[in-house]
Scaffold this active site. Structure first.
Site, PDB file in Angstrom:
ATOM      1  N   HIS A 187       0.858  -1.196   0.000  1.00 40.97           N
ATOM      2  CA  HIS A 187       0.000   0.000   0.000  1.00 40.97           C
ATOM      3  C   HIS A 187       0.891   1.242   0.000  1.00 40.97           C
ATOM      4  CE1 HIS A 187      -2.845   3.055   1.201  1.00 40.97           C
ATOM      5  NE2 HIS A 187      -3.791   2.238   0.761  1.00 40.97           N
ATOM      6  N   GLU A 220      -3.759   1.134  -7.954  1.00 38.78           N
ATOM      7  CA  GLU A 220      -4.194   2.199  -7.049  1.00 38.78           C
ATOM      8  C   GLU A 220      -3.296   3.417  -7.245  1.00 38.78           C
ATOM      9  OE1 GLU A 220      -6.168   1.882  -2.859  1.00 38.78           O
ATOM     10  OE2 GLU A 220      -4.050   1.536  -2.636  1.00 38.78           O
TER      11      GLU A 220
HETATM   12  C1  PEP Z   1      -6.769   3.198   0.076  1.00 41.09           C
HETATM   13  O1  PEP Z   1      -6.075   3.868   0.824  1.00 41.09           O
HETATM   14  O2  PEP Z   1      -6.474   2.018  -0.187  1.00 41.09           O
HETATM   15  C2  PEP Z   1      -7.944   3.820  -0.525  1.00 41.09           C
HETATM   16  C3  PEP Z   1      -8.453   3.245  -1.579  1.00 41.09           C
HETATM   17  O3  PEP Z   1      -8.410   4.934   0.097  1.00 41.09           O
HETATM   18  P1  PEP Z   1      -9.664   5.861  -0.356  1.00 41.09           P
HETATM   19  O4  PEP Z   1     -10.727   4.926  -0.887  1.00 41.09           O
HETATM   20  O5  PEP Z   1     -10.072   6.540   0.869  1.00 41.09           O
HETATM   21  O6  PEP Z   1      -9.139   6.765  -1.421  1.00 41.09           O
END
Ligand code: PEP
Length: 253
Positions: A95, A165
């Protein structure tokens, strides 16, 4: 049809055990009614045991990280065997918040190995910090994926879930546009298939994460054609999460 995977990353929330129990109870109630969606909750370490249920498997439990050590003199660490033993099935690794606190691609790679060797699924986050017009971010992404998966035996490819992500979309006002999610997740699969094989890449699930909420989740699944979502803030907001799960479950592809 393969079930969509919705993974909630609770981060360092909520601030009491009672609230954690309330969240997981509400999640179970919604999750049992879903037909096409599998739900995973990743609470902070401290709450994991209280969130695991022997009676219901409608919500699987994941951890937000894991030690690369097997045991012994490692103050503050939790080993893969400990997690597996209490019933944890998934571990988030790589992450961006863990990377920002020092996890290099090499350490992420070691955490993946520790997770899959212990018999759990590794939820591996990758993503560029910034997106430029020239497409340099694609090279950044490719290098990150190559380094992260270096040294992982192909037999473990089936135990890996990739989360695309983009760091700039985490904790932001808006998620990435679903069309961009589609393009980039295809790119991620292509790079993964170059490292392992096309067969492995066909099996690997690619999720999207970054500012997903009940309003945009359905479109990200429908137009972005990803296999699921990693949800941060909305995963501990019960009214929003309920709507999100329902919105995802009814998408017909
Ligand atoms: C995360 O930190 O994995 C995430 C997806 O956060 P958010 O949905 O709050 O952007």
């Amino acid at each position: 049809m393969n079930k969509r995977l919705i993974i909630g990353n609770w981060k360092m929330n909520p601030s009491t055990l009672d609230e954690a129990k309330r969240i997981i109870r509400s999640m179970r109630i919604v999750a049992t009614k879903l037909e096409h969606t599998q739900v995973v909750a990743c609470p902070p370490y401290l709450y994991i045991s209280n969130c695991i249920s022997k009676k219901s498997n409608s919500v699987s439990i994941g951890s937000q990280t894991v030690s690369i050590q097997e045991g012994g003199a490692h103050t503050g660490e939790i080993s893969p065997a400990m997690l597996k033993d209490i019933g944890v099935q998934y571990v988030i690794v790589g992450h961006s918040e863990q990377r920002a606190s020092g996890d290099s691609d090499e350490i992420v790679s070691k955490r993946i190995i520790a997770t899959v060797e212990a018999g759990m699924k590794a939820v591996v986050c990758i993503g560029e910090n910034v997106r430029d017009e020239q497409g340099v971010y694609l090279d950044t992404l490719k290098d990150q994926i190559k380094r992260t998966f270096a040294g992982i035996q192909s037999k473990y490819a089936r135990d890996i879930i990739i989360v695309y992500e983009p760091v700039w979309a985490i904790g932001a006002k808006e998620a990435m546009a679903p069309e961009q999610v589609y393009e980039t997740s295809l790119f991620v699969k292509k790079v993964f298939s170059d490292i392992f094989s096309q067969e492995s890449a066909m099996k690997v699930k690619v999720l999207y994460g970054g500012s997903v909420n009940f309003r945009n989740a359905g479109d990200i699944i429908r137009i972005g054609k990803v296999d699921g979502l990693l949800v941060g803030r909305e995963s501990v907001n019960i009214p929003g999460l309920k709507e999100l799960l329902k919105a995802v479950d009814v998408v017909v592809l």
